[in-house]
Enzyme design. Structure first.
Site, short mmCIF file in Angstrom:
data_model
loop_
_atom_site.label_atom_id
_atom_site.label_comp_id
_atom_site.label_asym_id
_atom_site.label_seq_id
_atom_site.Cartn_x
_atom_site.Cartn_y
_atom_site.Cartn_z
N PHE A 324 0.46 -0.88 -0.19
CA PHE A 324 0.10 0.45 -0.34
C PHE A 324 0.64 1.39 0.22
O PHE A 324 0.50 2.48 0.21
CB PHE A 324 -1.40 0.28 1.32
CG PHE A 324 -0.89 -1.37 1.72
CD1 PHE A 324 -1.72 -2.32 0.54
CD2 PHE A 324 -1.34 -1.82 3.19
CE1 PHE A 324 -2.40 -3.79 1.07
CE2 PHE A 324 -1.91 -3.42 3.41
CZ PHE A 324 -2.41 -4.27 2.96
N CYS A 325 2.21 1.24 -0.45
CA CYS A 325 2.77 2.42 -0.50
C CYS A 325 3.38 3.05 0.46
O CYS A 325 3.85 4.25 0.72
CB CYS A 325 2.16 3.85 -1.24
SG CYS A 325 1.98 3.16 -3.42
N ASN A 326 3.66 1.91 1.48
CA ASN A 326 4.35 2.33 3.12
C ASN A 326 5.05 0.64 2.94
O ASN A 326 4.91 0.65 4.61
CB ASN A 326 3.00 2.32 3.90
CG ASN A 326 2.91 3.08 4.91
OD1 ASN A 326 4.88 2.53 5.71
ND2 ASN A 326 2.23 3.24 6.01
#
Length: 604
Positions: A324-326
């Site tokens: 999740f782009c994290n």
């Protein structure tokens, strides 16, 4: 359909879009850069990428540092690369700010308000602690404000960045940077583009920037999109306002959390590994409407999230998988180290690919999140998918599907078939012409023996054949092993035959001749065979009841599990015209109507 990725982008409501369309038809807006244009005041509205690049210019003059949390979105981590080499130091800290906060000046701290990975809300009281130590604070509020209020009278960050599409789904591509007035002077603009200058000289490169926020609004703004924001805020009010939305979505999150926690395999092992700040549900002040998890096998190993995502697609569920782009949160909750990331990349792992397990360990997770239009039906659909596909043991799937409403789903087409000869297989295509009788040439031909119709139930020998229409000019029949075939021109003069009663319908037919009859006798090892074609003037063909036969891929998947046969083999045997994906299994059994890609069908 059950939409469970509101943290990625929430959905616009039907009423909101209707009002946007009405507004669009009434507005006549010109480019705000044009003189005498009818425009609107844009204030600090821009895309989130623009927010990231511009806020980085706050770091200027004297000793300066940049700080951020481990659990930060890539947009924040990307700031590190923008400022790297231009400042004195970079620090990545734990989210609770444990330990001493260094005293600084001319420094920026990117503060994550809520984790987009698991929904943990961070203590906004730490904003003041950071400011007391000399930090300017950029609050990344994109995840938080999607379903929670943000009181800027209680917490006073220097800058706040957020995205509107996470709040109300439409328009996309618009974000906002709020700048505290006494912090505006700290932002130094070092370049310019169209619309940001009051004056410029192309020879000396002298330029004078516009005042305040207009200096940062580079290029032509999405001014029609900005005008539509009012309809988004009005839609939030229709759902009771942001506080009501927070209460509803938090309740749904708690129900989902408890449902997932309760799942066990028959051997007692847990089905779900949840990634959360606590083993118990937290209140809305500490937890957003997000649940991150992975599914586990009866032996304790993991199911890959790609496998889960594919099953969700079959069952009509939209959710998010991966990191999740994290990456910081992925490392924290999944136990991934920097060394493991390097090793995984050497094995071909890339963001967005389908490599979900390496050495038996997950490379990402599954995330469900809720928004203002979410309901208990979404949770039931998720639970049914998990129980059906990933919990070993028996399950009454039909009974579970009866609790779901087919109107909530929007199935898509995954296969189309036309079967020229009744009870004989065919090969699918991407498109077919439609006629009043259904797909063109579908069930236009029929095989009879001694003047009695052959069907697959009584004569499995028909499985030996396939038939296709080639270039709309000829019928090609071939044996299943493709060792022999027979071709009939579609414009061949045929002999009129007695009308045949097929499925209680009297249908005028034409005989296709002795040659194809003899070929069928040899191919089927059956004497006295004839091939008949429906007369051109007939309003009916040889279908049983309806012009379209539809099958639900999820129902086929359930059957495949019980009889140990591949899904594609079962689809071949049932000979449907349309195969749909995105419905729970067997929900079609009780349906009266079915909407497929915005076309309404009556279910017979």
């Amino acid at each position: 359909m059950p939409y469970l990725d509101h943290a990625g982008c929430t959905l616009p409501s039907k009423t909101q879009l209707e009002e946007v369309f009405k507004l669009q038809s009434q507005l006549i807006l010109a480019n705000p850069h044009s003189h005498h244009a009818t425009a609107i005041k844009t204030q600090q509205i821009k895309t989130k990428d623009g927010v990231v690049s511009e806020i980085s210019t706050v770091l200027r003059g004297g000793t300066s540092y940049f700080g951020y949390f481990h659990d930060s979105h890539h947009s924040v981590v990307g700031l590190r690369h923008i400022v790297n080499g231009k400042i004195d130091g970079i620090c990545c800290v734990e989210e609770d700010l444990a330990g001493d906060i260094p005293e600084v000046r001319n420094s920026l701290f990117a503060f994550t308000a809520m984790s987009n990975f698991c929904g943990k809300k961070y203590d906004l009281g730490n904003i003041t602690k950071l400011q007391e130590k000399g930090w300017s604070v950029l609050l990344d509020a994109a995840g938080l404000v999607s379903t929670s209020p943000l009181d800027l009278s209680s917490y006073r960050p220097n800058f706040v960045a957020f995205s509107f599409y996470k709040m109300f789904g439409y328009p996309t591509g618009l974000g906002a940077l709020l700048v505290k007035k006494d912090s505006a002077h700290t932002i130094l603009k070092t370049s310019f583009a169209g619309g940001t200058v009051q004056s410029v000289d192309d020879t000396s490169l002298f330029y004078l920037l516009r005042d305040s926020e207009q200096a940062f609004e580079e290029g032509t703004l999405n001014y029609y999109g900005i005008a539509q924001l009012q309809k988004g805020f009005e839609d939030l009010d229709r759902y009771g306002g942001i506080k009501s939305i927070q209460k509803i979505t938090h309740t749904l999150r708690t129900k989902t959390f408890e449902m997932l926690q309760s799942k066990k395999h028959p051997n007692g092992r847990k089905v779900v590994e949840i990634y959360s700040q606590s083993k118990n549900p937290e209140g809305p002040d500490k937890q957003g409407a997000v649940v991150a998890f992975n599914l586990k096998r009866p032996d304790g190993g993991y199911y890959g999230y790609t496998e889960v995502e594919k099953m969700c697609a079959i069952f009509g569920i939209e959710l998010r998988t991966g990191c999740f782009c994290n990456i910081g949160a992925c490392k924290k909750y999944l136990g991934i180290t920097s060394e493991m990331i390097t090793e995984n990349m050497s094995k071909g792992k890339r963001c967005g690919d389908e490599i979900d397990l390496i050495n038996g360990r997950p490379t990402g997770a599954i995330r469900v999140s809720f928004g203002r239009m979410s309901t208990d039906q979404d949770i039931k659909a998720l639970e049914q998918m998990i129980d059906t596909c990933f919990v070993s043991g028996e399950l009454d799937v039909v009974e579970t599907s009866r609790a779901l409403k087919i109107e909530l789903y929007s199935p898509t087409i995954v296969n189309l078939f036309s079967f020229p000869i009744k009870s004989v297989g065919s090969i699918g295509r991407d498109r077919y012409d439609l006629t009043a009788r259904g797909f063109k040439h579908d069930r236009d031909f029929l095989i009879v023996k001694d003047d009695v119709t052959l069907n697959l139930k009584m004569h499995p020998e028909l499985c030996r054949l396939t038939a296709i229409i080639v270039d709309d000019e000829k019928l090609q029949i071939q044996t299943f092993d493709q060792n022999d075939n027979f071709v009939i021109p579609m414009n061949l003069d045929l002999t009129e035959n007695d009308a045949k009663v097929v499925c209680k319908k009297t249908i005028a037919t034409l005989d296709c001749g002795d040659k194809v009859g003899k070929w069928l006798e040899d191919a089927l090892d059956m004497p006295n065979c004839r091939l008949l074609r429906v007369a051109e003037e007939s309003k009916k063909n040889f279908v049983n009841d309806s012009p379209f036969l539809v099958i639900n891929e999820a129902s086929v998947y359930m059957l495949s599990r019980h009889i140990n046969m591949e899904v594609q083999d079962i689809l071949t045997r049932f000979r449907s015209n349309i195969v749909v994906r995105g419905l729970p299994p067997f929900i079609e059994d009780a349906a009266k109507r079915l909407s497929i890609m915005n076309l309404e069908f009556e279910v017979v």
